[in-house]
Design a protein around this motif. Structure first.
Motif, mmCIF file in Angstrom:
data_model
loop_
_atom_site.group_PDB
_atom_site.id
_atom_site.type_symbol
_atom_site.label_atom_id
_atom_site.label_comp_id
_atom_site.label_asym_id
_atom_site.label_seq_id
_atom_site.Cartn_x
_atom_site.Cartn_y
_atom_site.Cartn_z
ATOM 1 N N PRO A 55 5.015 7.340 0.727
ATOM 2 C CA PRO A 55 4.443 6.606 1.633
ATOM 3 C C PRO A 55 3.136 7.501 2.387
ATOM 4 C CG PRO A 55 6.650 6.455 2.184
ATOM 5 C CD PRO A 55 6.133 7.468 0.771
ATOM 6 N N ALA A 56 3.187 8.874 2.949
ATOM 7 C CA ALA A 56 2.386 9.202 3.323
ATOM 8 C C ALA A 56 0.518 9.469 2.326
ATOM 9 C CB ALA A 56 3.180 11.123 3.579
ATOM 10 N N ALA A 57 1.401 9.364 0.939
ATOM 11 C CA ALA A 57 0.335 9.148 -0.193
ATOM 12 C C ALA A 57 -0.212 8.405 -0.271
ATOM 13 C CB ALA A 57 0.740 9.390 -1.590
ATOM 14 N N LEU A 58 -0.134 7.215 0.544
ATOM 15 C CA LEU A 58 -1.126 5.832 0.208
ATOM 16 C C LEU A 58 -0.791 6.053 1.753
ATOM 17 C CD1 LEU A 58 -1.579 2.956 -0.782
ATOM 18 C CD2 LEU A 58 0.608 2.442 0.277
ATOM 19 N N ALA A 59 -0.921 6.593 2.522
ATOM 20 C CA ALA A 59 -0.957 6.406 3.954
ATOM 21 C C ALA A 59 -2.207 7.072 4.792
ATOM 22 C CB ALA A 59 -0.758 7.094 4.936
ATOM 23 N N SER A 60 -2.713 7.945 3.487
ATOM 24 C CA SER A 60 -3.857 9.255 3.867
ATOM 25 C C SER A 60 -4.746 8.537 2.955
ATOM 26 C CB SER A 60 -3.513 10.251 3.176
ATOM 27 O OG SER A 60 -3.524 9.927 1.518
ATOM 28 N N GLU A 61 -4.923 7.365 2.449
ATOM 29 C CA GLU A 61 -5.655 6.215 1.780
ATOM 30 C C GLU A 61 -6.486 5.785 2.891
ATOM 31 O OE1 GLU A 61 -7.978 6.708 -0.918
ATOM 32 O OE2 GLU A 61 -6.369 8.034 -2.625
ATOM 33 N N SER A 62 -8.053 4.916 2.419
ATOM 34 C CA SER A 62 -8.027 3.846 3.056
ATOM 35 C C SER A 62 -7.380 2.535 2.639
ATOM 36 C CB SER A 62 -9.467 3.545 3.304
ATOM 37 O OG SER A 62 -10.155 3.103 2.057
ATOM 38 N N ALA A 116 -24.205 -3.225 8.372
ATOM 39 C CA ALA A 116 -25.794 -3.644 8.254
ATOM 40 C C ALA A 116 -25.728 -3.270 6.308
ATOM 41 C CB ALA A 116 -26.514 -2.470 8.529
ATOM 42 N N ARG A 117 -25.343 -2.563 5.968
ATOM 43 C CA ARG A 117 -25.255 -2.308 4.752
ATOM 44 C C ARG A 117 -25.007 -3.509 3.791
ATOM 45 N NH1 ARG A 117 -21.094 1.801 3.389
ATOM 46 N NH2 ARG A 117 -20.639 1.166 4.306
ATOM 47 N N GLY A 118 -24.127 -4.635 3.766
ATOM 48 C CA GLY A 118 -23.883 -5.474 3.161
ATOM 49 C C GLY A 118 -21.727 -5.415 3.316
ATOM 50 N N VAL A 119 -21.479 -6.473 2.614
ATOM 51 C CA VAL A 119 -19.849 -6.259 2.974
ATOM 52 C C VAL A 119 -18.868 -6.225 1.175
ATOM 53 C CG1 VAL A 119 -18.225 -8.478 1.867
ATOM 54 C CG2 VAL A 119 -20.403 -9.223 2.841
ATOM 55 N N SER A 120 -17.851 -5.050 1.598
ATOM 56 C CA SER A 120 -17.185 -4.381 1.403
ATOM 57 C C SER A 120 -15.893 -4.308 0.984
ATOM 58 C CB SER A 120 -17.621 -2.736 0.990
ATOM 59 O OG SER A 120 -17.527 -2.379 2.884
ATOM 60 N N LEU A 121 -15.099 -3.529 0.630
ATOM 61 C CA LEU A 121 -13.012 -3.364 0.674
ATOM 62 C C LEU A 121 -13.639 -2.470 2.089
ATOM 63 C CD1 LEU A 121 -11.907 -2.831 -3.112
ATOM 64 C CD2 LEU A 121 -12.331 -5.064 -1.608
ATOM 65 N N PRO A 122 -12.022 -3.024 3.349
ATOM 66 C CA PRO A 122 -12.079 -2.413 4.594
ATOM 67 C C PRO A 122 -12.166 -0.406 4.454
ATOM 68 C CG PRO A 122 -10.212 -3.361 3.496
ATOM 69 C CD PRO A 122 -10.960 -3.537 3.070
#
Length: 312
Positions: free
Chosen positions: A64-71, A306-312
């Motif tokens: 879980p910690a490995a995933l939580a460390s990413e966006s 302002a740059r556009g749409v992306s994944l969060p």
């Protein structure tokens, strides 16, 4: 517990011991985190689609910690085409909660599991049973269908889980803890492989002679199941937009998402359309395109600046 129920236990768990699929989240060395990830991924998604994505996730995020460390955006990107990508956000939120509130270890009780974001009664019961060997009443669509046919004589379970179905599931549970875990897994597997919604393989069923539905002459369902539409729906448009964002290396301009650019060309790979071309080939109405994009942003599956749409 009457003799009929004991015979169901013996027949179905005996069948499972021989015919169970070899799946990595069933292996003894699979972690509770691996079981939780599999249960979230398997919701409304077949094993054949889940397996490669699960393996990639566990290699990349073994804890879980490995995933939580990413966006959260990376979780959504890695979710690929499993569908219902909000599940990726829920898994990311659950990983953060496990890391912050439970010392990085998946909680072992039904009540504690329920406290995790995106974990409902079914998932909490399944993880408690399959990861920690607890006696929990696990009830998914496959299990409900086996119960409906073998015990109540109905072709299909009710459209939505009922109190009567939960009572029946609890009544059918073996008393022993290890037996209950095996029973949950076995009935689920029987529903997935043999007692399927369409074209059940009754001749291969270990409880054919005991099945109330077969004994009644295989009556038709007591209601008409409604198919789940896809073509032309907001879900289809949202999915196509998500494919564009997953494949983009930089934010995508809103206008490019909502309006087809001139001279879209097929991708060189096998003549398939690239994600942007595939999105606009749907020829969805402008109102639907805008609604789909607004929904993705509201659900935090996409972000816009302002740059556009992306994944969060």
């Amino acid at each position: 517990m009457n003799q009929q129920v004991r015979e169901l236990h013996t027949s179905i768990t005996g069948w499972f011991a021989v015919h169970a699929r070899k799946l990595p989240w069933r292996e003894p060395d699979c972690t509770a985190w691996g079981v939780l990830v599999s249960e979230i991924m398997l919701q409304q998604t077949p094993v054949v689609r889940v397996l490669p994505v699960w393996q990639e996730w566990m290699h990349r995020w073994p804890s879980p910690a490995a995933l939580a460390s990413e966006s959260s955006g990376e979780a959504v990107r890695a979710w690929g085409r499993l569908g219902y990508p909000r599940r990726a956000l829920r898994l990311h939120a659950a990983a953060a909660a496990i890391t912050e509130d439970f010392g990085g270890e998946v909680p072992s009780t039904h009540a504690a599991l329920l406290s995790l974001p995106g974990v409902g009664d079914y998932t909490a019961a399944a993880v408690a049973a399959f990861a920690f060997g607890r006696r929990e009443t696990v009830v998914d669509t496959n299990i409900r269908r086996v119960h409906a046919r073998a015990v109540t004589g109905n072709a299909l379970p009710s459209p939505a889980l009922t109190a009567a179905e939960m009572r029946l599931a609890r009544e059918l549970m073996p008393d022993g803890v290890s037996e209950s875990v095996a029973w949950n897994a076995a009935v689920m597997e029987l529903g997935a492989l043999i007692c399927t919604a369409r074209n059940p393989k009754c001749s291969q069923c270990p409880v054919l002679e005991q099945c109330a539905w077969v004994s009644a002459g295989r009556p038709d369902p007591h209601y008409v199941p409604k198919g789940q539409a896809w073509a032309g729906t907001d879900r289809q448009v949202r999915g196509a937009m998500m494919a564009v964002l997953r494949n983009a290396q930089a934010p995508v301009q809103r206008a490019l998402l909502l309006h087809p650019p001139v001279n879209l060309v097929p991708s060189p790979a096998a003549g398939e359309l690239d994600p942007l071309a595939a999105l606009h080939r749907l020829a969805a109405p402008q109102e639907q395109m805008e609604r789909a994009l607004a929904g993705l942003i509201a659900d935090r599956l996409a972000a816009e600046d302002a740059r556009g749409v992306s994944l969060p």
